[in-house]
Scaffold this motif. Structure first.
Motif, short mmCIF file in Angstrom:
data_model
loop_
_atom_site.label_atom_id
_atom_site.label_comp_id
_atom_site.label_asym_id
_atom_site.label_seq_id
_atom_site.Cartn_x
_atom_site.Cartn_y
_atom_site.Cartn_z
N ASP A 287 0.73 -1.10 -0.02
CA ASP A 287 -0.05 -0.17 0.03
C ASP A 287 0.60 1.38 0.00
OD1 ASP A 287 0.85 0.75 2.62
OD2 ASP A 287 -0.56 -0.69 3.29
N ALA A 288 0.05 2.39 0.12
CA ALA A 288 0.88 3.69 -0.29
C ALA A 288 1.63 4.13 1.20
CB ALA A 288 0.09 4.89 -0.47
N GLN A 289 1.23 3.40 2.24
CA GLN A 289 1.83 3.77 3.41
C GLN A 289 3.12 3.09 3.97
OE1 GLN A 289 -1.71 3.52 3.44
NE2 GLN A 289 -1.56 5.72 2.72
N SER A 324 4.06 -7.14 -6.82
CA SER A 324 4.75 -5.66 -6.03
C SER A 324 5.70 -5.83 -4.88
CB SER A 324 3.48 -5.12 -5.71
OG SER A 324 3.55 -3.81 -5.11
N ASN A 359 4.22 -1.20 -6.68
CA ASN A 359 3.15 -0.04 -6.58
C ASN A 359 3.82 1.29 -6.68
OD1 ASN A 359 3.63 1.01 -4.08
ND2 ASN A 359 2.44 -0.87 -3.00
N ILE A 360 3.21 2.46 -6.86
CA ILE A 360 3.90 3.59 -7.09
C ILE A 360 4.58 4.06 -6.03
CG2 ILE A 360 1.67 4.77 -6.45
CD1 ILE A 360 4.41 6.08 -8.91
N ASN A 361 4.07 3.86 -4.63
CA ASN A 361 4.97 4.15 -3.56
C ASN A 361 6.17 3.48 -3.51
OD1 ASN A 361 5.61 4.68 -0.73
ND2 ASN A 361 4.48 2.81 -0.08
N GLN A 364 8.60 5.08 -6.10
CA GLN A 364 9.42 6.15 -5.57
C GLN A 364 10.27 5.91 -4.40
OE1 GLN A 364 5.53 8.04 -4.13
NE2 GLN A 364 5.57 9.43 -6.12
#
Length: 386
Positions: A287-289, A324, A359-361, A364
């Motif tokens: 997830d993003a976190q 991922s 994922n995008i997180n 990055q």
């Protein structure tokens, strides 16, 4: 030494707030990889590691402090060395990954995914052949021509041919002498507008590396295909694999691939074989976190240590689906210990595991990790999102 992302110390079996546990066990799987991994120019990114000596088979290494240092030395970027393969040929490793490709469901479950034609004698085919292969004579008759209509042939995404051996250039005098039936089949298909490929080294090369993907059974129809075992993708030949939690818990897969070490990046799936394999447990969420500040260097170091051990180990990196979280950890290893930019590492990984999708997180954070390793940003987010 390069930057240290975490201080490590030996503690009893426990889990810190990031859920990071490394367990070490004595391992009897001593098969060396088919292609040694070059680690002569690498240095671990984990510093200040202390492991107390113990007579026990189990221990845990847990990062307890988040410490970031200024790097004294940065890596020099390198390019992946690609195998030189004659036009029209495909390597056994590439065929292995095609047979085990999956995105949503295994591609091999689709009868029109890949047409594999065994161009050897009927006796050799009956004895053993690549899984889902057909005897070429049932599809392309040497005298009468094509027995499957062109419309039917066009439904296949891939058409693969193989003889017993062979690596001479397609159409050469030696190739025609060594495997006349295969060459005839190849040019018949080409004349029909198909684009067939040939297995480099033939059945003998493939079966020597992947005997578990060879069978005497004819497996063609969908119900039969759904009984096939789908294996993890092979990222570095005979060394590094990436797959799903279900594959990591299948002992037949572990045994056939001679896996000795496992990176478990799932939040909830338990380590399947803790008494016979060495595990690095990273309880990560997709997830993003999710922060990978500790996970990336820890996984990279664990994989590198396993691959350059005596004897060299084989590592399986997995998350739930193998897309991922496991991809992010594999990419970190390829950047740090192969010295590849994130862009080159991602291209390499996607060629071997098409369903790769951090994922995008994670992307990055991998860009930040690239800058830490090499001293500057080598890849842009736009490049890797295309």
């Amino acid at each position: 030494m390069r930057c240290c992302w975490g201080e490590l110390m030996h503690l009893p079996n426990d889990v810190n707030e990031m859920g990071v546990v490394l367990s070490r066990v004595n391992n009897s799987c001593n098969t060396a990889p088919r292609e040694p991994v070059n680690t002569s120019q690498t240095v671990s990114s984990i510093c200040d590691r202390e492991v107390n000596s113990t007579n026990s088979d189990h221990s845990s290494i847990i990062p307890i402090k988040n410490k970031v240092c200024e790097p004294e030395e940065v890596l020099v970027p390198a390019l992946p060395e690609l195998a030189c393969v004659e036009r029209g040929y495909i390597t056994p490793l590439q065929v292995y990954n095609l047979l085990n490709a999956e995105d949503g469901q295994p591609a091999l479950y689709d009868p029109y995914y890949m047409l594999i034609l065994d161009c050897r004698s009927a006796e050799r085919y009956k004895d053993s052949h690549v899984v889902t292969a057909r005897a070429a004579v049932t599809v392309i008759h040497p005298e009468l021509g094509c027995l499957i209509s062109c419309i039917e042939l066009q439904k296949y995404s891939i058409i693969l041919l193989y003889a017993e051996e062979g690596c001479s250039p397609v159409g050469s005098v030696k190739a025609r002498a060594d495997s006349p039936d295969l060459q005839r089949c190849f040019f018949q298909l080409s004349d029909l507008g198909m684009d067939p490929i040939i297995l480099l080294g033939g059945f003998s090369a493939f079966s020597a590396l992947y005997p578990f993907l060879c069978t005497s059974r004819m497996v063609l129809l969908e119900p039969e295909r759904y009984t096939l075992t789908i294996y993890p993708s092979e990222i570095l030949e005979g060394a590094l694999y990436q797959g799903s939690a279900s594959q990591a818990s299948d002992y037949r897969i572990i045994k056939n691939l001679h896996i000795t070490h496992v990176v478990n990046a799932t939040a909830n799936s338990p380590d399947a074989f803790p008494n016979i394999l060495s595990y690095l447990r990273l309880r990560l969420s997709d997830d993003a976190q999710q922060d990978l500040v500790k996970a990336l260097p820890l996984a990279s170091s664990f994989i590198n240590t396993a691959l350059k051990g005596e004897p060299a180990g084989r590592v399986l990196v997995h998350c739930s689906m193998g897309k991922s979280r496991s991809s992010a950890l594999t990419l970190a290893f390829l950047m740090e210990h192969r010295h590849w930019s994130l862009l080159h590492a991602l291209r390499w990984l996607k060629e071997r595991r098409a369903c790769t999708a951090p994922n995008i997180n994670f992307l990055q954070q991998l860009l930040t990790y690239e800058e830490l390793l090499f001293g500057s940003r080598l890849t842009s987010l736009d490049e890797i999102r295309r």
